[in-house]
Structure formats: structure tokens, C-alpha cells
Design a protein around this motif. Structure first.
Motif, mmCIF file in Angstrom:
data_model
loop_
_atom_site.group_PDB
_atom_site.id
_atom_site.type_symbol
_atom_site.label_atom_id
_atom_site.label_comp_id
_atom_site.label_asym_id
_atom_site.label_seq_id
_atom_site.Cartn_x
_atom_site.Cartn_y
_atom_site.Cartn_z
ATOM 1 N N LEU A 259 0.819 -1.206 0.000
ATOM 2 C CA LEU A 259 0.000 0.000 0.000
ATOM 3 C C LEU A 259 0.853 1.256 0.000
ATOM 4 N N TRP A 260 2.063 1.150 0.573
ATOM 5 C CA TRP A 260 2.941 2.308 0.671
ATOM 6 C C TRP A 260 3.752 2.520 -0.613
ATOM 7 N N GLY A 261 3.687 1.553 -1.533
ATOM 8 C CA GLY A 261 4.279 1.749 -2.851
ATOM 9 C C GLY A 261 5.717 1.333 -3.030
ATOM 10 N N HIS A 262 6.388 0.788 -1.990
ATOM 11 C CA HIS A 262 7.792 0.457 -2.211
ATOM 12 C C HIS A 262 7.933 -0.844 -3.002
ATOM 13 N N LYS A 263 9.059 -0.984 -3.657
ATOM 14 C CA LYS A 263 9.288 -2.037 -4.650
ATOM 15 C C LYS A 263 9.416 -3.417 -4.009
ATOM 16 N N THR A 264 8.845 -4.396 -4.682
ATOM 17 C CA THR A 264 8.963 -5.788 -4.263
ATOM 18 C C THR A 264 10.224 -6.392 -4.867
ATOM 19 N N PRO A 265 11.054 -7.100 -4.087
ATOM 20 C CA PRO A 265 12.289 -7.667 -4.650
ATOM 21 C C PRO A 265 11.998 -8.725 -5.711
ATOM 22 N N ASP A 266 12.913 -8.842 -6.671
ATOM 23 C CA ASP A 266 12.721 -9.791 -7.773
ATOM 24 C C ASP A 266 12.577 -11.225 -7.269
ATOM 25 N N SER A 267 13.285 -11.566 -6.198
ATOM 26 C CA SER A 267 13.223 -12.942 -5.677
ATOM 27 C C SER A 267 11.800 -13.321 -5.295
ATOM 28 N N TRP A 268 11.027 -12.348 -4.804
ATOM 29 C CA TRP A 268 9.654 -12.619 -4.371
ATOM 30 C C TRP A 268 8.791 -13.036 -5.557
ATOM 31 N N TRP A 269 9.057 -12.466 -6.716
ATOM 32 C CA TRP A 269 8.289 -12.791 -7.919
ATOM 33 C C TRP A 269 8.753 -14.086 -8.580
ATOM 34 N N GLN A 270 10.020 -14.418 -8.425
ATOM 35 C CA GLN A 270 10.612 -15.476 -9.245
ATOM 36 C C GLN A 270 10.827 -16.794 -8.501
ATOM 37 N N GLU A 271 11.046 -16.761 -7.192
ATOM 38 C CA GLU A 271 11.457 -17.955 -6.464
ATOM 39 C C GLU A 271 10.311 -18.534 -5.644
ATOM 40 N N ALA A 272 10.280 -19.856 -5.552
ATOM 41 C CA ALA A 272 9.254 -20.554 -4.782
ATOM 42 C C ALA A 272 9.732 -21.970 -4.531
ATOM 43 N N SER A 273 9.055 -22.669 -3.626
ATOM 44 C CA SER A 273 9.452 -24.028 -3.252
ATOM 45 C C SER A 273 8.875 -25.055 -4.211
ATOM 46 N N ALA A 274 9.699 -26.008 -4.602
ATOM 47 C CA ALA A 274 9.219 -27.140 -5.387
ATOM 48 C C ALA A 274 8.287 -27.992 -4.527
ATOM 49 N N VAL A 275 7.408 -28.736 -5.171
ATOM 50 C CA VAL A 275 6.509 -29.639 -4.445
ATOM 51 C C VAL A 275 6.926 -31.082 -4.700
ATOM 52 N N LEU A 276 6.479 -31.952 -3.814
ATOM 53 C CA LEU A 276 6.840 -33.364 -3.899
ATOM 54 C C LEU A 276 5.968 -34.079 -4.916
ATOM 55 N N ASP A 277 6.586 -34.866 -5.760
ATOM 56 C CA ASP A 277 5.868 -35.761 -6.662
ATOM 57 C C ASP A 277 5.580 -37.034 -5.873
ATOM 58 N N LEU A 278 4.318 -37.264 -5.550
ATOM 59 C CA LEU A 278 3.954 -38.402 -4.712
ATOM 60 C C LEU A 278 4.236 -39.736 -5.383
ATOM 61 N N GLU A 279 4.302 -39.744 -6.691
ATOM 62 C CA GLU A 279 4.553 -40.988 -7.428
ATOM 63 C C GLU A 279 6.013 -41.394 -7.372
ATOM 64 N N THR A 280 6.927 -40.407 -7.457
ATOM 65 C CA THR A 280 8.355 -40.716 -7.510
ATOM 66 C C THR A 280 9.063 -40.481 -6.187
ATOM 67 N N GLY A 281 8.441 -39.685 -5.287
ATOM 68 C CA GLY A 281 9.091 -39.348 -4.041
ATOM 69 C C GLY A 281 10.179 -38.303 -4.193
ATOM 70 N N ARG A 282 10.229 -37.668 -5.367
ATOM 71 C CA ARG A 282 11.223 -36.624 -5.641
ATOM 72 C C ARG A 282 10.504 -35.312 -5.933
ATOM 73 N N PRO A 283 11.243 -34.205 -5.956
ATOM 74 C CA PRO A 283 10.607 -32.939 -6.305
ATOM 75 C C PRO A 283 9.965 -32.995 -7.680
ATOM 76 N N PHE A 284 8.807 -32.397 -7.793
ATOM 77 C CA PHE A 284 8.093 -32.339 -9.065
ATOM 78 C C PHE A 284 8.750 -31.252 -9.893
ATOM 79 N N ASP A 285 9.637 -31.637 -10.802
ATOM 80 C CA ASP A 285 10.387 -30.688 -11.624
ATOM 81 C C ASP A 285 9.801 -30.690 -13.022
ATOM 82 N N GLN A 286 9.054 -29.641 -13.351
ATOM 83 C CA GLN A 286 8.395 -29.604 -14.648
ATOM 84 C C GLN A 286 9.383 -29.434 -15.803
ATOM 85 N N GLN A 287 10.630 -29.059 -15.490
ATOM 86 C CA GLN A 287 11.621 -28.893 -16.545
ATOM 87 C C GLN A 287 12.430 -30.167 -16.791
#
Length: 331
Positions: free
Chosen positions: A290-318
Motif C-alpha cells: 500500500l505504501w508503494g515500495h518495490k517488491t524484490p525480484d526474488s519474491w516474484w521469481q522464487e518458490a518451493s518445489a513440491v513433492l511428486d507423490l509418485e516418484t518421491g522426488r521434487p516435481f520438476d516440470q523442466q
């Protein structure tokens, strides 16, 4: 009012895979979580006012991922109905028997149509609330879990799924000004607050953050002082500040494995069935802060991978085969 097919009550807990359980314990202890139970490879944590066994599970693992996001439902009948629903959707739900997750009753675990590992349960062991045991409060004294925020790989269909099929209610949203107007973010609730689940258009399935409710703004500033005093200031990613969306006072932290935690307070009541959703223009910077200050790029770009329940490994879409598996989920 949205149709409520499964009597989902609220967001309930998250399980995070962490690579050093003791290091993570020290971090979350500073935030003021209560340890309900521990094993050699897991910690079960709750906020000071919570009366159930846990709202956050930390599990020792080789790779940091989100193992599941959990919602509480009203009864075991809802679990049976959800099982049938997901089977018809082409997913592969499985039952978790009572006690398989400590302190929790029978539960349903499924990779949802958009790749997220989601759990539903009706019963959880009751424990003592620390609500008024102020002499036992530590750190920031986190109160309770509040919401999940996710990057959705197929935003439009995910929005339809969670509102039309799962019965969540829209409170606020971000939309483009040009025609045809496109929604890029939405805040959805079950409990009478701004959201239990927020979704943003972006690469996924990934979990952007897990939000926890704080008593007031001062408690959030106290966390900043604690982390600064301990020379752990680099864990502070964004804030403190006030969102335009939700009006909440916030602080975003990154835990030792990079999982993002939001400390959150001062949003508003959403119990009235005729409350109209609030629209934000995608060009209005006040929606972020609301105060207008800039959001860091990391907030827009980075996030936690989720677990693939079938393989037991991170669900990596790439990764090889990952894109095809994602297509299977969102078809």
C-alpha cells in the motif's frame, strides 16, 4: 454464496522437507512456534493459540520441497466424497491411516489436477493451547496458520477448479485493464478471513509461501529485531509493510532451506455472503504494498518445489518427463 460440496473448513498445515532439522528448528524457534512432538527425523509445530497437534511439520530430507498442503474437512464423509471426486478427475488419491502422520486421524492424500500434493483430514489430536500462557511464549509467538500461496501452472483452470468445484470463495483479485481482461492472481477463502488459498499465475506447481497469523504489528517488528540481533537479517526478504490486497501487515522470511514464510496480521472479516470481491488493476503498485515500495525480484521469481507423490522426488516440470506428467495433471 459458492456451492460447498465437501465442507472444507480451512487450511490446516503444511509439511516442509528440510535438509538440516536442527538448523531449521533453531530458526522456527525464533519465530515462536511450539514443539508438540519430535522424532529423530521430524518436528511437529503449532502456534501458541492452536489447540490441535500441529500446523507445520518439518521433515529431514535430502532436498527441500513441500511434501503436502493440508486442509481440514468437517467429517469422514467428506473424505469419502473427496476420494470419489479425485478418482473421477483421473487422479490417484490414497488413504493415510490414523497415526500415519503423528497426531492426525485418517486422511486422504492426492496429487491434485495441477500437480500439488494436497491432503484432507477430519480429526486431529487435541493439545493444550498456549494462548494465555504468556510466560511460555518465545520469539515472535506465532499464533496460528493462516493461508497457502501457490504459483499455478494453469491459472484459469485452477481458479475454476478451486471456486466452482471445491467451493472456495473469491475475496480479491488482480486483473489487467486491457480487453480481454485477464486475471493473474486470486485470493480464496473458506474460513471467514481474506484467504486460505491464494494463487498467482506463474511457473509451477510451486508453493510461494505459507502464511502464519501474528497477534499484531508489534509482534512482527519484534521478529525483525530478533533476527537482526542474532545476525540472521538475511532471512528477511521483504517488509515489514502493508499489503494493498488484504490490507494485512506483513513480513516475508526465507527459512534456512529457502522456504518462504509470511508473518501476517490485520486483514478483515469475510463472513457475509453478499460481500463483493475487490478488483485490483495489474498496473496499480499499491496492490503489492500500500505504501508503494518495490517488491524484490526474488519474491516474484522464487518458490518451493513440491513433492511428486509418485516418484518421491521434487516435481520438476523442466526435468525429463516432467512436462508430460504436468500435462497429465492439467488435461
Amino acid at each position: 454464496m459458492a456451492y460447498d460440496p465437501f465442507h472444507i473448513l480451512r487450511c490446516a498445515h503444511a509439511e516442509l522437507h528440510v535438509t538440516n532439522l536442527e538448523r531449521s528448528r533453531a530458526f522456527y524457534d525464533m519465530l515462536g512456534f511450539v514443539v508438540t512432538e519430535e522424532t529423530p527425523n521430524q518436528l511437529f509445530l503449532r502456534g501458541v493459540e492452536e489447540r490441535v497437534h500441529h500446523s507445520l511439520v518439518l521433515t529431514q530430507a535430502d532436498v527441500p520441497t513441500v511434501a503436502h498442503l493440508s486442509f481440514r474437512v468437517e467429517s469422514d464423509d467428506d473424505l469419502e466424497n473427496l476420494y470419489e471426486f479425485y478418482v473421477k478427475r483421473g487422479c490417484r488419491p490414497r488413504w493415510r491411516e490414523a497415526g500415519e502422520e503423528r497426531g492426525q486421524g485418517r486422511a486422504l492424500l492426492v496429487q491434485d489436477p495441477f500437480g500439488f500434493p494436497v491432503e484432507y483430514f477430519a480429526q486431529m489430536e487435541q493439545v493444550q493451547s498456549y494462548h494465555q500462557l504468556y510466560h511460555l511464549h518465545r520469539g515472535g509467538a506465532v499464533r496460528r496458520i493462516d493461508h497457502f500461496n501457490c504459483f499455478m501452472p494453469d491459472f484459469d483452470n485452477a481458479f475454476t477448479f478451486w471456486t466452482k468445484e471445491m467451493g472456495f470463495v473469491l475475496t480479491e483479485y488482480v486483473e489487467s485493464d486491457d480487453e480481454p481482461r485477464e486475471m493473474s492472481a486470486a485470493w480464496l477463502h473458506k474460513k471467514p478471513s481474506v484467504h486460505d488459498l491464494a494463487m498467482m499465475k506463474g511457473d509451477g506447481p510451486r508453493v510461494h509461501h505459507v502464511g502464519f497469523w501474528m497477534e499484531d504489528m508489534t509482534s512482527i517488528i519484534r521478529v525483525c529485531d530478533i533476527l537482526g540481533g542474532a545476525a540472521l537479517h538475511e532471512h528477511i526478504e521483504r517488509g515489514p509493510g502493508r499489503h494493498g490486497i488484504s490490507n494485512a501487515f506483513f513480513l516475508y522470511l526465507r527459512d534456512p532451506d529457502g522456504h518462504r514464510i509470511e508473518l501476517y496480521t490485520s486483514d478483515y472479516l469475510t463472513i457475509d455472503p453478499d460481500m463483493e470481491p475487490i478488483r485490483w488493476s495489474s498496473t496499480d503498485p499499491r496492490r503489492q504494498t500500500l505504501w508503494g515500495h518495490k517488491t524484490p525480484d526474488s519474491w516474484w521469481q522464487e518458490a518451493s518445489a513440491v513433492l511428486d507423490l509418485e516418484t518421491g522426488r521434487p516435481f520438476d516440470q523442466q526435468a525429463a518427463g516432467g512436462v508430460e506428467r504436468l500435462k497429465d495433471f492439467i488435461k
